[in-house]
Structures are given as structure tokens and as C-alpha cells.
Design a protein around this motif. Structure first.
Motif, PDB file in Angstrom:
ATOM      1  N   ARG A  23       0.850  -1.214   0.000  1.00 34.01           N
ATOM      2  CA  ARG A  23       0.000   0.000   0.000  1.00 34.01           C
ATOM      3  C   ARG A  23       0.873   1.248   0.000  1.00 34.01           C
ATOM      4  NH1 ARG A  23      -2.583  -0.065   4.780  1.00 34.01           N
ATOM      5  NH2 ARG A  23      -3.302  -2.159   4.321  1.00 34.01           N
ATOM      6  N   LYS A  24       1.911   1.250   0.840  1.00 30.89           N
ATOM      7  CA  LYS A  24       2.819   2.409   0.916  1.00 30.89           C
ATOM      8  C   LYS A  24       3.503   2.647  -0.426  1.00 30.89           C
ATOM      9  CE  LYS A  24       5.714   3.456   4.269  1.00 30.89           C
ATOM     10  NZ  LYS A  24       6.779   3.350   5.252  1.00 30.89           N
ATOM     11  N   ALA A  25       3.826   1.525  -1.079  1.00 31.21           N
ATOM     12  CA  ALA A  25       4.566   1.619  -2.347  1.00 31.21           C
ATOM     13  C   ALA A  25       3.635   1.899  -3.525  1.00 31.21           C
ATOM     14  CB  ALA A  25       5.335   0.314  -2.587  1.00 31.21           C
ATOM     15  N   GLY A  26       2.354   1.846  -3.279  1.00 33.42           N
ATOM     16  CA  GLY A  26       1.419   2.073  -4.378  1.00 33.42           C
ATOM     17  C   GLY A  26       1.382   0.909  -5.353  1.00 33.42           C
ATOM     18  N   VAL A  27       1.613  -0.304  -4.867  1.00 31.45           N
ATOM     19  CA  VAL A  27       1.584  -1.500  -5.718  1.00 31.45           C
ATOM     20  C   VAL A  27       0.185  -2.109  -5.636  1.00 31.45           C
ATOM     21  CG1 VAL A  27       2.536  -3.814  -6.040  1.00 31.45           C
ATOM     22  CG2 VAL A  27       4.038  -1.940  -5.345  1.00 31.45           C
ATOM     23  N   GLU A  28      -0.418  -2.338  -6.802  1.00 29.98           N
ATOM     24  CA  GLU A  28      -1.788  -2.868  -6.815  1.00 29.98           C
ATOM     25  C   GLU A  28      -1.838  -4.289  -6.276  1.00 29.98           C
ATOM     26  OE1 GLU A  28      -1.462   0.005 -10.306  1.00 29.98           O
ATOM     27  OE2 GLU A  28      -1.302  -2.141 -10.688  1.00 29.98           O
ATOM     28  N   ALA A  29      -2.987  -4.621  -5.724  1.00 26.46           N
ATOM     29  CA  ALA A  29      -3.152  -5.931  -5.091  1.00 26.46           C
ATOM     30  C   ALA A  29      -2.995  -7.080  -6.083  1.00 26.46           C
ATOM     31  CB  ALA A  29      -4.521  -6.003  -4.419  1.00 26.46           C
ATOM     32  N   ASP A  30      -3.365  -6.873  -7.337  1.00 31.21           N
ATOM     33  CA  ASP A  30      -3.266  -8.005  -8.280  1.00 31.21           C
ATOM     34  C   ASP A  30      -1.827  -8.294  -8.706  1.00 31.21           C
ATOM     35  OD1 ASP A  30      -4.539  -6.262 -11.259  1.00 31.21           O
ATOM     36  OD2 ASP A  30      -2.936  -5.811  -9.866  1.00 31.21           O
ATOM     37  N   LEU A  31      -0.897  -7.477  -8.243  1.00 28.43           N
ATOM     38  CA  LEU A  31       0.522  -7.745  -8.503  1.00 28.43           C
ATOM     39  C   LEU A  31       1.148  -8.530  -7.350  1.00 28.43           C
ATOM     40  CD1 LEU A  31       1.499  -4.255  -9.960  1.00 28.43           C
ATOM     41  CD2 LEU A  31       1.336  -6.392 -11.232  1.00 28.43           C
ATOM     42  N   SER A  32       0.349  -8.938  -6.397  1.00 32.39           N
ATOM     43  CA  SER A  32       0.905  -9.597  -5.218  1.00 32.39           C
ATOM     44  C   SER A  32       1.635 -10.914  -5.531  1.00 32.39           C
ATOM     45  CB  SER A  32      -0.157  -9.809  -4.138  1.00 32.39           C
ATOM     46  OG  SER A  32      -1.332 -10.333  -4.663  1.00 32.39           O
ATOM     47  N   PRO A  33       1.253 -11.696  -6.589  1.00 30.76           N
ATOM     48  CA  PRO A  33       2.047 -12.905  -6.839  1.00 30.76           C
ATOM     49  C   PRO A  33       3.526 -12.596  -7.085  1.00 30.76           C
ATOM     50  CG  PRO A  33      -0.025 -13.068  -7.998  1.00 30.76           C
ATOM     51  CD  PRO A  33       0.028 -11.680  -7.440  1.00 30.76           C
ATOM     52  N   GLU A  34       3.826 -11.545  -7.856  1.00 32.43           N
ATOM     53  CA  GLU A  34       5.254 -11.266  -8.105  1.00 32.43           C
ATOM     54  C   GLU A  34       5.930 -10.680  -6.865  1.00 32.43           C
ATOM     55  OE1 GLU A  34       4.205  -8.492 -11.513  1.00 32.43           O
ATOM     56  OE2 GLU A  34       5.964  -7.459 -10.768  1.00 32.43           O
ATOM     57  N   ILE A  35       5.144 -10.014  -6.033  1.00 35.84           N
ATOM     58  CA  ILE A  35       5.699  -9.503  -4.770  1.00 35.84           C
ATOM     59  C   ILE A  35       6.025 -10.665  -3.850  1.00 35.84           C
ATOM     60  CG2 ILE A  35       5.259  -8.076  -2.750  1.00 35.84           C
ATOM     61  CD1 ILE A  35       5.645  -6.507  -5.407  1.00 35.84           C
ATOM     62  N   LEU A  36       5.110 -11.623  -3.778  1.00 35.21           N
ATOM     63  CA  LEU A  36       5.332 -12.787  -2.919  1.00 35.21           C
ATOM     64  C   LEU A  36       6.512 -13.610  -3.426  1.00 35.21           C
ATOM     65  CD1 LEU A  36       1.624 -13.817  -2.313  1.00 35.21           C
ATOM     66  CD2 LEU A  36       3.213 -12.879  -0.628  1.00 35.21           C
ATOM     67  N   ASP A  37       6.666 -13.650  -4.733  1.00 28.76           N
ATOM     68  CA  ASP A  37       7.826 -14.349  -5.292  1.00 28.76           C
ATOM     69  C   ASP A  37       9.122 -13.674  -4.854  1.00 28.76           C
ATOM     70  OD1 ASP A  37       9.698 -14.438  -8.168  1.00 28.76           O
ATOM     71  OD2 ASP A  37       9.029 -16.291  -7.220  1.00 28.76           O
ATOM     72  N   LEU A  38       9.130 -12.339  -4.878  1.00 32.14           N
ATOM     73  CA  LEU A  38      10.313 -11.590  -4.442  1.00 32.14           C
ATOM     74  C   LEU A  38      10.579 -11.828  -2.955  1.00 32.14           C
ATOM     75  CD1 LEU A  38      12.526  -9.419  -4.907  1.00 32.14           C
ATOM     76  CD2 LEU A  38      10.824  -7.700  -4.310  1.00 32.14           C
ATOM     77  N   VAL A  39       9.506 -11.821  -2.160  1.00 39.45           N
ATOM     78  CA  VAL A  39       9.669 -12.023  -0.718  1.00 39.45           C
ATOM     79  C   VAL A  39      10.264 -13.407  -0.446  1.00 39.45           C
ATOM     80  CG1 VAL A  39       8.388 -12.321   1.442  1.00 39.45           C
ATOM     81  CG2 VAL A  39       7.881 -10.383  -0.035  1.00 39.45           C
ATOM     82  N   GLN A  40       9.780 -14.393  -1.197  1.00 40.00           N
ATOM     83  CA  GLN A  40      10.306 -15.749  -1.010  1.00 40.00           C
ATOM     84  C   GLN A  40      11.794 -15.800  -1.358  1.00 40.00           C
ATOM     85  OE1 GLN A  40       9.275 -18.944  -3.784  1.00 40.00           O
ATOM     86  NE2 GLN A  40       8.479 -20.073  -2.047  1.00 40.00           N
ATOM     87  N   LEU A  41      12.164 -15.106  -2.433  1.00 37.01           N
ATOM     88  CA  LEU A  41      13.568 -15.086  -2.848  1.00 37.01           C
ATOM     89  C   LEU A  41      14.425 -14.382  -1.807  1.00 37.01           C
ATOM     90  CD1 LEU A  41      15.470 -15.604  -5.386  1.00 37.01           C
ATOM     91  CD2 LEU A  41      15.150 -13.174  -5.832  1.00 37.01           C
ATOM     92  N   LEU A  42      13.960 -13.243  -1.306  1.00 42.67           N
ATOM     93  CA  LEU A  42      14.738 -12.483  -0.322  1.00 42.67           C
ATOM     94  C   LEU A  42      14.866 -13.259   0.981  1.00 42.67           C
ATOM     95  CD1 LEU A  42      13.334  -8.880  -0.891  1.00 42.67           C
ATOM     96  CD2 LEU A  42      15.463  -9.853  -1.745  1.00 42.67           C
ATOM     97  N   ASP A  43      13.826 -14.015   1.313  1.00 43.90           N
ATOM     98  CA  ASP A  43      13.870 -14.824   2.520  1.00 43.90           C
ATOM     99  C   ASP A  43      14.878 -15.952   2.352  1.00 43.90           C
ATOM    100  OD1 ASP A  43      11.734 -17.159   4.206  1.00 43.90           O
ATOM    101  OD2 ASP A  43      13.094 -15.700   5.083  1.00 43.90           O
ATOM    102  N   LYS A  44      14.875 -16.526   1.155  1.00 44.82           N
ATOM    103  CA  LYS A  44      15.815 -17.626   0.872  1.00 44.82           C
ATOM    104  C   LYS A  44      17.262 -17.154   1.041  1.00 44.82           C
ATOM    105  CE  LYS A  44      17.369 -20.468  -2.981  1.00 44.82           C
ATOM    106  NZ  LYS A  44      17.312 -20.666  -4.431  1.00 44.82           N
ATOM    107  N   TYR A  45      17.560 -15.943   0.595  1.00 43.54           N
ATOM    108  CA  TYR A  45      18.932 -15.433   0.673  1.00 43.54           C
ATOM    109  C   TYR A  45      19.175 -14.589   1.920  1.00 43.54           C
ATOM    110  CZ  TYR A  45      19.793 -17.214  -3.985  1.00 43.54           C
ATOM    111  OH  TYR A  45      19.961 -18.044  -5.061  1.00 43.54           O
TER     112      TYR A  45
END
Lengths: 197, 273
Positions: free
Chosen positions: A169-191
Motif C-alpha cells: 500500500r505504501k509503495a502504491g503497488v496494486e493488489a493483483d501484482l501480489s504474486p510477483e511480490i510474494l515471489d520476491l519475498v520468497q527469494l529475499l527470505d531464501k537469501y
């Protein structure tokens, strides 16, 4: 059909003798590996592996024949049409209330290097160190613009963690883009660039 | 105002290295080539400082640096003329002596005034000290990422006006681009190498960016962060620095820019730090 099955089927169909073997399977009621091998001038193991592979995928059935000293299999075609059908939604990262409510922030001393866009409002790429000792390598990951905006608003180490939804919400990212956000979060968590609280 | 500083004491000698270098070259030149050449080397050194000061004047609009440049031109010219007197005609003529005294008194008065009122002082340390004042928590948390601080309701002309104000008063050097202005606080002693860098937004520099949509973003370099005596909570420090500049922008916008200078002067920092 999932990716592993499709990949196996694809690898069988990609053999240069695949079309010839299927021609035999369509025209013969049942055929053995040795008959295929001699007919097509292939090594018997090659023919055996191909037919067994199709049998595992359910395209062929096999019946055990005990005519001679050693029993052997004869293969029968079960499907006249072969369709590779992959539903990509299977691998889609569906956002749930639980994973959007995950509280995250940057991990202290994560060691990642962030490249900022000229406009200073999103991150264009992140460089992460992987491996240890001599095998230590830098891996650079280019981000999409929504991912870059999300990462730009990620709380600092030691700061109050925010949920993924709040950061989006702060970043102004639409909710339907959440799959790519979750993918990034998973990657950042992995590393270990981020920590989950 | 509390004298409990958040920054480590300033023990840098960067600021006097150029002067010491010129002095050294003067001595070396005199030893090898004689006094006239030594004086010409000294003159050349002052003219280089003059060029630098005039560059600062054109870059920032700071009038004080124009006066410093004029002073350097004067001293360089006097040294150059004095070099002509050395072989056999020393002491110099009465006219040279009177010009020297008059010039020194004239420029000296202005330079003392400029130094005493800190009109030619780079305010970087005051900025970082004020930013650190508002942060009591420690805990490190350094990250090279910039931090968005918030949004202000200023339009492009207002932001550019504030940037010019900061530049003129040496609060920060302004770097303008089509989308934003980045303000870079410069500490005393760092200005000699700093002023020739082109781009503000690089990881080795602390900057505060105002984009023309009003978004304010802060980045603190690791070097500047380590200049604090304690590992202050980095998130809070970035926020504090951003809010400080937002406050300055609001004061300027209300026509109260003098309050910004008062705030910096209230720290009573030495001219040389």
C-alpha cells in the motif's frame, strides 16, 4: 498435467526415433522391445527405455508374455491422441490473507547491494552474495518496477516491521501484482535479505 | 543548546592540507630556484585558490566565496609583483607597501566578518548534528538503501527556490535533474574534492532528494553514519534528517529562511569543523 510429467513426455517425443516407434505402435496390436529394436535398427535398451517411459505415463499398457524361457513384455497403445496440457495456474502464487499479513523488514547486515533508479523512488536490482569461501559469488537480480517500489519501502533493519500488504500500500503497488511480490519475498527470505517477524 | 554532541570530534585536517601544500611548494621552490620563483609559486597557489573560490561562487551563489576569490587574486598579484623586487630592489616600493596594507585591511575586515558570521562555512556537520539530536535510540541497522520519508505539498518552483537557498547558504549543495533536486550536505574540509563530483545520488554520498511530486527520500552514506559517536538507530536517523530538511523547506517557504540559519548557528560549532 504437471511440469515434471510434461517434461518427461516432451523428452520422449523429442527423440529422433519417436515418430517411427509410434508408427509401429499404431499399426501393431502389440509389440515387444526387441521387435521395435530390430525393426528400426535400434539398440534393444534404447527401445526398452522408450517403451517403458511411455508405459509409465499411461500412453502404453504392457502385458507379460511367458512364451519362451524368459518372460518379456509386449506393449499396447492406449491413447490415440497425445496432448500436453499444462495449467499454468498450478504454479501461480496465490495471495492469501496469511501470507500478505506476514510482517517483514530488512535483515541487519544482510550484505545486499541495492541499485536505485535515477528517479530515486524504486530499486532496479539487488546484488546478493551466495556461497562461501572460494565459491562465493555475487548474484544480481533485476526487479520489475512494482517489485522495485515494494523493496524501496521495505522497513530498515531494526525498524518496525510491516506486513506485506502494508508495504504494498505504501509503495502504491496494486493488489493483483501480489504474486510477483510474494515471489520476491520468497527469494529475499531464501537469501536471508529479509527477516520475518 | 546542549553541548553533548552526537558526532565524533572533528579531528580532520583536510581543510588545511591545500594551504600547507602551497606553503611547502613555496619553500621548495625558494630553496631550489630562489626567492623570486618561490614567490611566483606562492602567487600561482593563491590564484588556484581564487579559481576554486570563484567556481564555488558560480556553483552555489555564495557571495562570500566571491570575496575570498578576490582576496586570493589580490594576494597572488602582490606576491607576483613582490617577486620582481627581490633581486636587488628589496624592500619594495612605498606604493607596493601601501597597496599591500590597504588590501590586507580591506579584505581582512571582510574575511573576518565572513568567518565570524559563518557565511562561508560549509554546514554539513551542523546538519548531521541536528539530525542526530532527535535520535536517542541506538542499535545500528545501517543499510545502503535510501529511505522514503514522506511527502510535502510544494511545487517545482518552490522546491527549486529552497534548493537555491540551501546552496547559497552552504547548507547543502543542490543537484537538479528533470525529476528532482538532490541536496548534499558538505562538511568543512570535504569541499575541496567534493565540489567537482557530478552526480549526487551515489552510495558514497549522503543526500536528501525532493522530487517534483513532493516525495522526500533520504540516503545516508556509511562514512557519514560512522561519524556518529554511537550507532544510532539508522531508520530513525534517516527519518530525522528528512524531517529536518522538510522543516527547513517549510521555514523557507514562509519567508523565514533566516530561522534555518539561526538553527544551524545555535549549535555554536567552530568555523573549522
Amino acid at each position: 498435467m504437471d511440469f515434471p510429467i510434461a517434461a518427461k513426455l516432451g523428452s520422449l517425443l523429442a527423440k529422433d526415433y519417436a515418430a517411427d516407434i509410434f508408427e509401429l505402435l499404431v499399426n501393431y496390436r502389440a509389440i515387444s522391445a526387441s521387435e521395435v529394436a530390430t525393426r528400426l535398427n535400434l539398440h534393444i535398451q534404447t527401445a526398452q527405455d522408450f517403451l517403458e517411459g511411455l508405459a509409465e505415463l499411461g500412453i502404453l499398457s504392457k502385458e507379460e508374455i511367458s512364451e519362451k524361457k524368459r518372460p518379456y513384455f509386449r506393449y499396447l497403445l492406449q491413447q490415440k491422441r497425445i496432448i500436453i496440457d499444462i495449467d499454468l495456474d498450478q504454479v501461480k502464487r496465490l495471495p492469501t490473507a496469511a501470507n500478505l499479513a506476514l510482517r517483514i523488514r530488512e535483515r541487519q547486515n544482510a550484505g545486499a547491494r541495492f541499485s536505485v533508479a535515477r528517479s530515486d523512488d524504486y530499486i532496479t536490482s539487488i546484488a546478493i552474495w551466495t556461497g562461501e569461501g572460494r565459491e562465493r559469488q555475487e548474484r544480481k537480480i533485476k526487479l520489475t518496477t512494482p517489485q522495485g517500489r515494494f523493496l524501496f519501502h521495505l522497513p530498515f533493519p531494526g525498524a518496525a516491521a510491516l506486513t506485506i500488504e502494508e508495504i504494498m500500500r505504501k509503495a502504491g503497488v496494486e493488489a493483483d501484482l501480489s504474486p510477483e511480490i510474494l515471489d520476491l519475498v520468497q527469494l529475499l527470505d531464501k537469501y536471508e535479505v529479509i527477516e520475518k517477524l | 543548546m546542549s553541548q553533548n554532541r552526537k558526532l565524533r570530534p572533528d579531528r580532520s585536517i583536510n581543510g588545511i592540507i591545500p594551504f600547507l601544500s602551497i606553503l611547502f611548494l613555496f619553500g621548495l621552490g625558494t630553496l631550489i630556484f630562489g626567492v623570486p620563483i618561490g614567490l611566483k609559486i606562492l602567487a600561482g597557489g593563491f590564484w588556484i585558490f581564487a579559481a576554486y573560490s570563484l567556481y564555488i561562487f558560480f556553483r552555489t551563489g555564495n557571495i562570500g566565496h566571491m570575496l575570498v576569490g578576490a582576496y586570493d587574486v589580490f594576494v597572488g598579484a602582490m606576491m607576483y609583483v613582490a617577486a620582481g623586487y627581490v633581486p636587488g630592489r628589496w624592500p619594495p616600493s612605498r606604493e607596493w607597501a601601501l597597496a599591500w596594507i590597504a588590501g590586507i585591511v580591506f579584505f581582512g575586515a571582510f574575511l573576518i566578518y565572513l568567518a565570524a558570521t559563518k557565511k562561508i562555512k560549509w554546514r554539513g556537520r551542523e546538519i548531521f548534528e541536528l539530525a542526530g539530536e532527535a535520535v536517542s535510540e541506538t542499535g545500528n541497522g545501517y543499510t545502503p538503501r535510501p529511505r522514503p520519508v514522506g511527502k510535502i505539498g510544494f511545487n517545482k518552483p518552490e522546491i527549486l527556490s529552497f534548493a537555491r537557498f540551501c546552496s547559497r547558504h552552504l547548507v547543502a549543495v543542490a543537484y537538479a535533474s528533470p525529476r528532482q533536486v538532490s541536496l548534499v550536505p558538505v562538511k568543512m574540509g570535504d569541499e575541496y574534492t567534493f565540489m567537482f563530483r557530478g552526480i549526487a545520488s551515489n552510495p558514497e554520498v549522503t543526500w536528501i532528494s525532493f522530487d517534483f511530486d513532493g516525495e522526500v527520500v533520504v540516503h545516508i552514506s556509511h562514512k557519514d553514519y560512522l561519524d556518529y559517536a554511537e550507532p544510532l538507530a539508522f531508520d530513525k536517523l534517516c527519518e530525522s534528517l528528512g524531517l529536518l530538511f522538510i522543516e527547513f523547506a517549510e521555514l523557507h517557504q514562509r519567508g523565514e529562511g533566516v530561522r534555518v540559519i539561526d538553527r544551524l548557528d545555535s549549535l555554536k560549532m567552530s568555523y573549522f569543523s
